[in-house]
Every structure is written in C-alpha cells, then in structure tokens.
Design an enzyme around this catalytic site. Structure first.
Site, PDB file in Angstrom:
ATOM      1  N   SER A  68       0.784  -0.971  -0.070  1.00 29.75           N
ATOM      2  CA  SER A  68      -0.102  -0.052   0.021  1.00 29.75           C
ATOM      3  C   SER A  68       0.689   1.181  -0.134  1.00 29.75           C
ATOM      4  O   SER A  68       0.298   2.478  -0.372  1.00 29.75           O
ATOM      5  CB  SER A  68      -0.921  -0.004   1.107  1.00 29.75           C
ATOM      6  OG  SER A  68      -1.951  -0.852   0.908  1.00 29.75           O
ATOM      7  N   LYS A  71       0.502   3.445  -2.783  1.00 33.26           N
ATOM      8  CA  LYS A  71      -0.987   4.243  -3.267  1.00 33.26           C
ATOM      9  C   LYS A  71      -0.563   5.725  -3.354  1.00 33.26           C
ATOM     10  O   LYS A  71      -1.159   6.193  -4.124  1.00 33.26           O
ATOM     11  CB  LYS A  71      -1.953   3.859  -2.094  1.00 33.26           C
ATOM     12  CG  LYS A  71      -2.228   2.510  -2.425  1.00 33.26           C
ATOM     13  CD  LYS A  71      -3.202   2.074  -0.979  1.00 33.26           C
ATOM     14  CE  LYS A  71      -3.728   0.594  -1.349  1.00 33.26           C
ATOM     15  NZ  LYS A  71      -4.253   0.071  -0.176  1.00 33.26           N
ATOM     16  N   TYR A 193      -3.173  -3.462 -10.153  1.00 28.42           N
ATOM     17  CA  TYR A 193      -2.800  -3.218  -8.680  1.00 28.42           C
ATOM     18  C   TYR A 193      -2.012  -4.172  -7.984  1.00 28.42           C
ATOM     19  O   TYR A 193      -1.256  -3.575  -7.161  1.00 28.42           O
ATOM     20  CB  TYR A 193      -4.189  -2.901  -8.261  1.00 28.42           C
ATOM     21  CG  TYR A 193      -4.334  -2.493  -6.722  1.00 28.42           C
ATOM     22  CD1 TYR A 193      -3.952  -1.591  -6.003  1.00 28.42           C
ATOM     23  CD2 TYR A 193      -4.891  -3.890  -5.923  1.00 28.42           C
ATOM     24  CE1 TYR A 193      -3.964  -1.690  -4.645  1.00 28.42           C
ATOM     25  CE2 TYR A 193      -4.521  -3.950  -4.407  1.00 28.42           C
ATOM     26  CZ  TYR A 193      -4.221  -2.551  -3.929  1.00 28.42           C
ATOM     27  OH  TYR A 193      -4.414  -2.590  -2.602  1.00 28.42           O
ATOM     28  N   TYR A 245      -4.960   4.450   7.704  1.00 25.41           N
ATOM     29  CA  TYR A 245      -6.270   3.802   7.780  1.00 25.41           C
ATOM     30  C   TYR A 245      -7.064   4.384   9.088  1.00 25.41           C
ATOM     31  O   TYR A 245      -6.974   5.445   9.405  1.00 25.41           O
ATOM     32  CB  TYR A 245      -5.931   2.172   8.025  1.00 25.41           C
ATOM     33  CG  TYR A 245      -5.012   1.714   7.041  1.00 25.41           C
ATOM     34  CD1 TYR A 245      -5.238   1.934   5.740  1.00 25.41           C
ATOM     35  CD2 TYR A 245      -3.837   1.019   7.494  1.00 25.41           C
ATOM     36  CE1 TYR A 245      -4.449   1.214   4.762  1.00 25.41           C
ATOM     37  CE2 TYR A 245      -3.025   0.348   6.510  1.00 25.41           C
ATOM     38  CZ  TYR A 245      -3.179   0.755   5.138  1.00 25.41           C
ATOM     39  OH  TYR A 245      -2.663   0.387   4.000  1.00 25.41           O
ATOM     40  N   VAL A 263       1.101  -3.137   4.310  1.00 21.80           N
ATOM     41  CA  VAL A 263       1.141  -4.682   4.905  1.00 21.80           C
ATOM     42  C   VAL A 263       2.432  -5.605   4.872  1.00 21.80           C
ATOM     43  O   VAL A 263       2.530  -6.253   5.818  1.00 21.80           O
ATOM     44  CB  VAL A 263       0.079  -5.640   4.397  1.00 21.80           C
ATOM     45  CG1 VAL A 263      -1.286  -5.277   4.715  1.00 21.80           C
ATOM     46  CG2 VAL A 263       0.142  -5.784   2.892  1.00 21.80           C
TER      47      VAL A 263
HETATM   48  N1  GLN Z   1      -1.828  -5.795  -1.758  1.00 19.03           N
HETATM   49  C1  GLN Z   1      -2.275  -5.351  -0.371  1.00 19.03           C
HETATM   50  C2  GLN Z   1      -3.562  -5.698  -0.599  1.00 19.03           C
HETATM   51  O1  GLN Z   1      -4.366  -5.281  -1.117  1.00 19.03           O
HETATM   52  C3  GLN Z   1      -1.932  -3.940  -0.091  1.00 19.03           C
HETATM   53  C4  GLN Z   1      -2.724  -3.826   1.352  1.00 19.03           C
HETATM   54  C5  GLN Z   1      -1.897  -3.016   2.103  1.00 19.03           C
HETATM   55  O2  GLN Z   1      -0.627  -2.827   2.278  1.00 19.03           O
HETATM   56  N2  GLN Z   1      -2.342  -2.359   3.136  1.00 19.03           N
HETATM   57  O3  GLN Z   1      -4.620  -6.103   0.282  1.00 19.03           O
END
Ligand code: GLN
Length: 401
Positions: A68, A71, A193, A245, A263
């Site tokens: 993420s 993003k 993605y 988040y 993550v």
């Molecule tokens: N590739 C992960 C997902 O879409 C990224 C989520 C994250 O890093 N919070 O679940």
C-alpha cells in the site's frame, strides 16, 4: 552516505533502531501467503533531507514489496496526468475510519472513500492513462522509479501469491464497476494493482520517494521533477488525513506528519519542505500499521519537533530596521519572504508611513527570495501607499525564488 553514529541524525536513528529492535509485538501479514516469509526482525530506518543528505540505520538495502505504500505515488501519477477533477469524480477525499480492505463505497455516488484504501487505490490505478494494461503498469513502474531515483522491479512470487488469493480486492473492483467508480475492466484493474503492490524497493529508496513528495514533487537526490508541486501538496494532504487507515486520527495527534503504511511493514512519512522518512519492519499492529515504524515515528516526531502543528518561530527577524519622521519612513527586510514574513514587512510599512503624503522607502537588498504570495502582498501594499499619496521607492526586489 553517513557512517553509523558519525553525525547526530544517524546517531538518533541508530539509537532508535537498537532500542526498538527489542519491541516484540505485532504479527507479520500472512493473508498474502508469500508475505508470511518475511523476517520479523528485519528493521531499517532512513531519512533524506531536501538537500539530498541521506541518513540511515539498520537494514536499509534489503528489498521488500511496497504494497500500500505505492498508493500515494500512483495517485500522484494519476493526478499529474488527469488533474484533480477527473480523479475526484471516481474517488473521494474523506478518511473512511475503516480497515484498508473495507468496502467503503459512498451509497450515493458509489465512489470509494479515499485513494489510500484498497478500493480507492484500485480505482486510481485503473485511471492511469495507457493504451493497454501492460503499458499502464509500465508507466506506473517508471513513475515509482522516478520517485525513488532508480529503476524498480516486481517481485513475481509476491505478485502471483496475491493474484492467487486476492478475491476480496477482486470483489471490490467488480462492485466498483457496478457503482460506476471504476473505469475499464475490473479484472485488469486488479491485476495491475497487484503488480503495483509487488514492486520492490529498499528503505533507502522509500525515504527518497517520501522526500520527493515533501520537496514539492522534485526528487532531492536526482533533481528530476517527478510530479507538479500542487499534485505533491494534494497527495500529502490525503496521506495526512487517510494514510494510516483507521488510526489516521491518532497518528495525526501523536506524530503529525503525512504518512502511508503497507502490509509488508513499510512506512513513509514526509515533513513538507523538510524531509522524507522511511521505515521497514514487517510485524503489524491490529489496524495493519507496522509496530516498530509507528513507535519510531512517534519518538522521532517528539524528539525533533517534527509535528506539522508545531510551528517554531522563523529563525531570524524579517524587518531589520524601521525609521520614521514627519516626511517619510524606511523599512529594510532580510531573508526569504513568504506569507508570514511579508505580513511583517507590510505591517512595518504601515507603521513607517507618515501621516500626510511623504516618502516611503522599502529596502529589500538583503532579501534572498520572495514567493508569489509575498510578492503579491508587497505589490498591493505599495500600491495602497501610492494611492494614499506617498512616493514609494523599492530597492533590490529579487526574483522569485
Ligand atoms: N496488496 C495489499 C492488498 O491489497 C496491500 C494492502 C496494504 O498494504 N495495506 O491487500
């Protein structure tokens, strides 16, 4: 690159690394099976200044998938290509207060809450203009590389692992096609993605990426203009409100910097016009933010006064002399003039102007830079003095800097 403890910034990072290495909480994400392989003890921190000075501690050249953390950077690409209105039509700008993979779609508009949660990020990825999905991903990868200052690659094993298990993200994409939030084919959007999430970088890279956003879109190491300044501002604003988040509020109170976590344990934070910071440490807390990264940023923010709402007074006086008699007055200013400094000059001009029409001299010989806001304020103030009948003279008006 600084050697360990050869300077105060490195020393602080190294001290934090040693102490927080023992912080044994959280769990490595395993819902993407390949991510479960990560070493929970891997821990690195890096900081890059706007002058391109680099500081680091711990494992800063181990590559990991950005997840993420991509993003905000892909959002920057979409904004640079399409402008804010086109992006806003598909994705909102409000914190969701929900988990990163929540189905946060506005019941009225069908738009995901913001571009920092999965739904919003999938919609943004699909917006990147390209003739076909391969070229779309190539543009994304190229842009992430310009943020980092070197070409980046994809971890194919992590990509496949997520592609095999990412049904929730697929479901989000199909839902968004239903609500009109997603441009194009949902399956393609999600594959692109997933590939974006599997882009590899190091903590060193990530600190440069964050520093590029902090530096108004200009990479402070390579000097490349990666995105226009208003795009960087907008991305930082969304990171500040939505980047962490459902812990975004607590983060803004306790750390006070635009940030984004992922993550795999990556975390970037940016001090606008000051620095970029990156941390990597895989164990995550209950909301999905990296435990050691959050602890490190809380400490760094407190120790170095990095909180955005903490505004130390400018280092030097702006108005260095102010003279007034019945015939006229004179103001001399120094340094770089922004809104705050220009306000001081304007107010000093008001003080020095004589009661009845006379002469007003503004000495800017020691002014090093005037931003557009300050220039407009000064011009208007001088016009007003002229309208009041004063004879106004300015010396040494520098170019915008
Ligand atoms: N590739 C992960 C997902 O879409 C990224 C989520 C994250 O890093 N919070 O679940």
């Amino acid at each position: 690159m600084s050697d360990a403890a050869s300077d105060v910034v490195t020393e602080a990072l190294e001290e934090l690394r040693q102490r927080l290495q023992g912080l044994d909480e959280g769990a490595v994400a395993d819902y993407i099976p390949q991510l479960a392989q990560a070493d929970p003890d891997c821990f690195g921190l890096a900081l890059v200044s706007m002058d391109g000075h680099r500081y680091r501690a711990g494992r800063c050249d181990t590559e990991f998938t950005l997840q993420s953390v991509t993003k905000p950077f892909v959002l920057a690409l979409a904004l640079a290509e399409l402008g804010p209105e086109a992006v806003d039509r598909r994705v909102g700008t409000e914190p969701s207060g929900e988990a990163f993979n929540a189905i946060s779609l506005d019941p009225a508009t069908g738009r995901p809450a913001n571009p920092m949660i999965n739904a919003g990020a999938i919609a943004v990825t699909a917006l990147v203009p390209a003739a076909d999905p391969a070229r779309r991903f190539a543009r994304i990868l190229e842009c992430l590389g310009r943020f980092a200052g070197r070409p980046l690659a994809v971890d194919e094993a992590v990509y496949r692992s997520e592609a095999e298990t990412g049904d929730r993200n697929r479901a989000l994409a199909y839902l968004m096609r239903g609500t009109g939030a997603l441009a194009g084919d949902p399956a393609e959007a999600v594959e692109t993605y997933f590939r974006q999430c599997a882009v590899l970088a190091t903590v060193d890279d990530l600190a440069v990426m964050a520093a590029t956003l902090a530096n108004g879109g200009v990479n402070p190491v390579t000097g490349a203009v990666v995105v226009p300044e208003p795009v960087a501002v907008r991305v930082l604003a969304l990171m500040a409100t939505c980047g962490m988040y459902d812990a975004a509020g607590d983060w803004m109170v306790r750390v006070g910097l635009p940030a984004k976590s992922g993550v795999s344990g990556g975390l970037v934070a940016a001090g606008p016009a000051r620095f970029g910071i990156a941390v990597h440490s895989p164990p995550l807390d209950a909301v999905g933010n990296p435990v050691r990264g959050v602890a490190a940023l809380r400490e760094l923010s407190g120790r170095f006064g990095l909180h955005l709402m903490h505004n130390p007074a400018p280092a030097a006086a702006t108005v260095v002399s102010l003279r007034r008699d019945e015939h006229g007055g004179e103001v001399a200013a120094q340094g770089a003039l922004d809104f705050t400094a220009a306000e001081r000059v304007v107010s000093a001009l008001g003080e020095c102007a004589p009661e009845s029409p006379g002469t007003v001299l503004l000495d800017l010989d020691r002014v090093t830079a005037v931003d557009t806001t300050a220039e407009a304020m000064l011009r208007r103030a001088l016009d007003l003095l002229t309208e009041q009948g004063h004879t106004v003279t300015v010396t040494g008006l520098p170019r915008e800097g």
